[in-house]
Design a protein around this motif. Structure first.
Motif, PDB file in Angstrom:
ATOM      1  N   SER A  32       0.862  -1.181   0.000  1.00  0.00           N
ATOM      2  CA  SER A  32       0.000   0.000   0.000  1.00  0.00           C
ATOM      3  C   SER A  32       0.896   1.228   0.000  1.00  0.00           C
ATOM      4  O   SER A  32       2.072   1.157   0.345  1.00  0.00           O
ATOM      5  CB  SER A  32      -0.965   0.014   1.186  1.00  0.00           C
ATOM      6  OG  SER A  32      -0.262   0.041   2.400  1.00  0.00           O
ATOM      7  N   PHE A  33       0.328   2.337  -0.377  1.00  0.00           N
ATOM      8  CA  PHE A  33       1.082   3.572  -0.505  1.00  0.00           C
ATOM      9  C   PHE A  33       0.573   4.559   0.527  1.00  0.00           C
ATOM     10  O   PHE A  33      -0.639   4.784   0.646  1.00  0.00           O
ATOM     11  CB  PHE A  33       0.921   4.134  -1.925  1.00  0.00           C
ATOM     12  CG  PHE A  33       1.847   5.273  -2.214  1.00  0.00           C
ATOM     13  CD1 PHE A  33       3.185   5.039  -2.482  1.00  0.00           C
ATOM     14  CD2 PHE A  33       1.394   6.576  -2.197  1.00  0.00           C
ATOM     15  CE1 PHE A  33       4.053   6.093  -2.735  1.00  0.00           C
ATOM     16  CE2 PHE A  33       2.246   7.627  -2.447  1.00  0.00           C
ATOM     17  CZ  PHE A  33       3.589   7.385  -2.723  1.00  0.00           C
ATOM     18  N   SER A  34       1.482   5.135   1.280  1.00  0.00           N
ATOM     19  CA  SER A  34       1.112   6.127   2.274  1.00  0.00           C
ATOM     20  C   SER A  34       0.808   7.449   1.575  1.00  0.00           C
ATOM     21  O   SER A  34       1.615   7.939   0.796  1.00  0.00           O
ATOM     22  CB  SER A  34       2.257   6.313   3.266  1.00  0.00           C
ATOM     23  OG  SER A  34       1.947   7.343   4.163  1.00  0.00           O
ATOM     24  N   VAL A  35      -0.337   8.003   1.860  1.00  0.00           N
ATOM     25  CA  VAL A  35      -0.743   9.278   1.270  1.00  0.00           C
ATOM     26  C   VAL A  35      -0.307  10.402   2.197  1.00  0.00           C
ATOM     27  O   VAL A  35      -0.637  10.396   3.387  1.00  0.00           O
ATOM     28  CB  VAL A  35      -2.280   9.311   1.037  1.00  0.00           C
ATOM     29  CG1 VAL A  35      -2.703  10.649   0.449  1.00  0.00           C
ATOM     30  CG2 VAL A  35      -2.711   8.162   0.141  1.00  0.00           C
ATOM     31  N   SER A  36       0.449  11.349   1.670  1.00  0.00           N
ATOM     32  CA  SER A  36       0.950  12.478   2.459  1.00  0.00           C
ATOM     33  C   SER A  36      -0.095  13.578   2.578  1.00  0.00           C
ATOM     34  O   SER A  36      -0.967  13.710   1.721  1.00  0.00           O
ATOM     35  CB  SER A  36       2.200  13.068   1.788  1.00  0.00           C
ATOM     36  OG  SER A  36       3.243  12.139   1.780  1.00  0.00           O
ATOM     37  N   ALA A  37       0.042  14.364   3.622  1.00  0.00           N
ATOM     38  CA  ALA A  37      -0.751  15.587   3.774  1.00  0.00           C
ATOM     39  C   ALA A  37       0.086  16.736   3.233  1.00  0.00           C
ATOM     40  O   ALA A  37       1.310  16.718   3.330  1.00  0.00           O
ATOM     41  CB  ALA A  37      -1.082  15.826   5.239  1.00  0.00           C
ATOM     42  N   THR A  38      -0.570  17.736   2.655  1.00  0.00           N
ATOM     43  CA  THR A  38       0.146  18.903   2.150  1.00  0.00           C
ATOM     44  C   THR A  38      -0.712  20.153   2.276  1.00  0.00           C
ATOM     45  O   THR A  38      -1.943  20.071   2.282  1.00  0.00           O
ATOM     46  CB  THR A  38       0.581  18.725   0.675  1.00  0.00           C
ATOM     47  OG1 THR A  38       1.345  19.873   0.278  1.00  0.00           O
ATOM     48  CG2 THR A  38      -0.604  18.575  -0.260  1.00  0.00           C
ATOM     49  N   THR A  39      -0.004  21.282   2.348  1.00  0.00           N
ATOM     50  CA  THR A  39      -0.703  22.571   2.384  1.00  0.00           C
ATOM     51  C   THR A  39      -0.806  23.181   0.987  1.00  0.00           C
ATOM     52  O   THR A  39      -1.436  24.221   0.824  1.00  0.00           O
ATOM     53  CB  THR A  39       0.033  23.563   3.306  1.00  0.00           C
ATOM     54  OG1 THR A  39       1.383  23.718   2.850  1.00  0.00           O
ATOM     55  CG2 THR A  39       0.025  23.070   4.746  1.00  0.00           C
ATOM     56  N   ARG A  40      -0.199  22.537  -0.021  1.00  0.00           N
ATOM     57  CA  ARG A  40      -0.291  23.111  -1.367  1.00  0.00           C
ATOM     58  C   ARG A  40      -1.669  22.804  -1.942  1.00  0.00           C
ATOM     59  O   ARG A  40      -2.304  21.819  -1.588  1.00  0.00           O
ATOM     60  CB  ARG A  40       0.834  22.605  -2.273  1.00  0.00           C
ATOM     61  CG  ARG A  40       0.649  21.221  -2.818  1.00  0.00           C
ATOM     62  CD  ARG A  40       1.517  21.043  -4.074  1.00  0.00           C
ATOM     63  NE  ARG A  40       1.558  19.686  -4.533  1.00  0.00           N
ATOM     64  CZ  ARG A  40       0.582  19.081  -5.212  1.00  0.00           C
ATOM     65  NH1 ARG A  40      -0.563  19.688  -5.472  1.00  0.00           N
ATOM     66  NH2 ARG A  40       0.729  17.834  -5.617  1.00  0.00           N
ATOM     67  N   PRO A  41      -2.134  23.659  -2.872  1.00  0.00           N
ATOM     68  CA  PRO A  41      -3.439  23.404  -3.480  1.00  0.00           C
ATOM     69  C   PRO A  41      -3.376  22.216  -4.442  1.00  0.00           C
ATOM     70  O   PRO A  41      -2.303  21.912  -4.988  1.00  0.00           O
ATOM     71  CB  PRO A  41      -3.747  24.704  -4.240  1.00  0.00           C
ATOM     72  CG  PRO A  41      -2.429  25.374  -4.425  1.00  0.00           C
ATOM     73  CD  PRO A  41      -1.533  24.921  -3.314  1.00  0.00           C
ATOM     74  N   PRO A  42      -4.498  21.538  -4.629  1.00  0.00           N
ATOM     75  CA  PRO A  42      -4.500  20.398  -5.560  1.00  0.00           C
ATOM     76  C   PRO A  42      -4.230  20.841  -6.996  1.00  0.00           C
ATOM     77  O   PRO A  42      -4.648  21.916  -7.418  1.00  0.00           O
ATOM     78  CB  PRO A  42      -5.915  19.831  -5.449  1.00  0.00           C
ATOM     79  CG  PRO A  42      -6.611  20.593  -4.394  1.00  0.00           C
ATOM     80  CD  PRO A  42      -5.771  21.755  -3.992  1.00  0.00           C
ATOM     81  N   ARG A  43      -3.501  19.999  -7.727  1.00  0.00           N
ATOM     82  CA  ARG A  43      -3.287  20.226  -9.159  1.00  0.00           C
ATOM     83  C   ARG A  43      -4.467  19.612  -9.897  1.00  0.00           C
ATOM     84  O   ARG A  43      -5.178  18.768  -9.348  1.00  0.00           O
ATOM     85  CB  ARG A  43      -1.980  19.562  -9.601  1.00  0.00           C
ATOM     86  CG  ARG A  43      -0.755  20.207  -8.983  1.00  0.00           C
ATOM     87  CD  ARG A  43       0.529  19.531  -9.427  1.00  0.00           C
ATOM     88  NE  ARG A  43       1.672  20.142  -8.778  1.00  0.00           N
ATOM     89  CZ  ARG A  43       2.682  19.478  -8.249  1.00  0.00           C
ATOM     90  NH1 ARG A  43       2.719  18.162  -8.307  1.00  0.00           N
ATOM     91  NH2 ARG A  43       3.674  20.124  -7.678  1.00  0.00           N
ATOM     92  N   PRO A  44      -4.674  19.997 -11.163  1.00  0.00           N
ATOM     93  CA  PRO A  44      -5.786  19.412 -11.924  1.00  0.00           C
ATOM     94  C   PRO A  44      -5.716  17.879 -11.917  1.00  0.00           C
ATOM     95  O   PRO A  44      -4.664  17.300 -12.146  1.00  0.00           O
ATOM     96  CB  PRO A  44      -5.587  19.966 -13.338  1.00  0.00           C
ATOM     97  CG  PRO A  44      -4.816  21.241 -13.133  1.00  0.00           C
ATOM     98  CD  PRO A  44      -3.934  21.003 -11.946  1.00  0.00           C
ATOM     99  N   GLY A  45      -6.837  17.260 -11.581  1.00  0.00           N
ATOM    100  CA  GLY A  45      -6.923  15.802 -11.578  1.00  0.00           C
ATOM    101  C   GLY A  45      -6.574  15.149 -10.256  1.00  0.00           C
ATOM    102  O   GLY A  45      -6.820  13.965 -10.056  1.00  0.00           O
ATOM    103  N   GLU A  46      -5.972  15.900  -9.320  1.00  0.00           N
ATOM    104  CA  GLU A  46      -5.631  15.316  -8.026  1.00  0.00           C
ATOM    105  C   GLU A  46      -6.877  15.228  -7.144  1.00  0.00           C
ATOM    106  O   GLU A  46      -7.695  16.146  -7.120  1.00  0.00           O
ATOM    107  CB  GLU A  46      -4.546  16.135  -7.322  1.00  0.00           C
ATOM    108  CG  GLU A  46      -3.179  15.963  -7.937  1.00  0.00           C
ATOM    109  CD  GLU A  46      -2.093  16.724  -7.213  1.00  0.00           C
ATOM    110  OE1 GLU A  46      -0.938  16.270  -7.283  1.00  0.00           O
ATOM    111  OE2 GLU A  46      -2.382  17.781  -6.593  1.00  0.00           O
TER     112      GLU A  46
END
Length: 182
Positions: A32-46
């Motif tokens: 499985s892949f660990s999903v990170s948290a981020t403060t950047r805005p989502p890019r198209p399709g994310e």
């Protein structure tokens, strides 16, 4: 039930981590892949919760104060971090992959001493630059910055458990999978 391994994958921007990780995930359904948290805005399709957990700076700061991250770092004026609870939950079901920078890898090593740290190297600096340019979405000033950062990142490889050269993504994925199976 024993926990799955925590596998940290690092490497310079453009080294092909995403491609190699994708091949590994197709070959081993228990990963499985660990999903990170981020403060950047989502890019198209994310998609939130799939590519990243998109949070405000305030939420991220609260999570730091609560000790909610295995690791976190600031990069390109945004914060990125690995939520501890999510990684531990996934470890209960098998090996968990983290795609993180060397600074974060050092933090993981401290909080999870049995984590396996793997650094992916490019075949050469010329090839790394060719890959960055080949994306077609990176401005020239960013390519220069990423190449400068790559030098520092590659110097960090010496304290990783394993170093793998990505001269062929399929072969690189196989080599990392054999490391995980040891």
């Amino acid at each position: 039930m024993s926990k799955g391994k925590l596998i940290v994958i690092s490497g310079a921007s453009g080294v092909g981590k995403g491609t190699v990780l994708g091949i590994m995930m197709k070959k081993r359904k228990d990963l499985s892949f660990s999903v990170s948290a981020t403060t950047r805005p989502p890019r198209p399709g994310e998609v939130d919760g799939v590519h990243y957990y998109f949070v405000s700076r305030e939420q991220f700061q609260e999570m730091i104060a609560q000790g909610a991250f295995l690791e976190y770092d600031a990069h390109a004026a945004n914060f990125y971090g690995t939520p501890r609870a999510q990684a531990e939950e996934k470890r209960a079901h098998g090996p968990v992959l983290l795609d993180i920078e060397p600074a974060g890898a050092k933090q993981v090593r401290q909080s999870v001493p049995d984590a396996e740290l793997i650094f992916i190297m490019p075949p050469s600096m010329e090839e790394l630059e060719r890959r960055l340019r080949g994306r077609g979405d990176t401005p020239e000033d960013q390519i220069k910055l990423r190449m400068e950062r790559a030098v520092w990142e590659m110097e960090q490889r010496f304290w990783y458990d394993h170093v793998v050269v990505n001269d062929d993504p399929e072969r690189c994925a196989e080599e990392i999978l054999s490391i995980i199976e040891e």
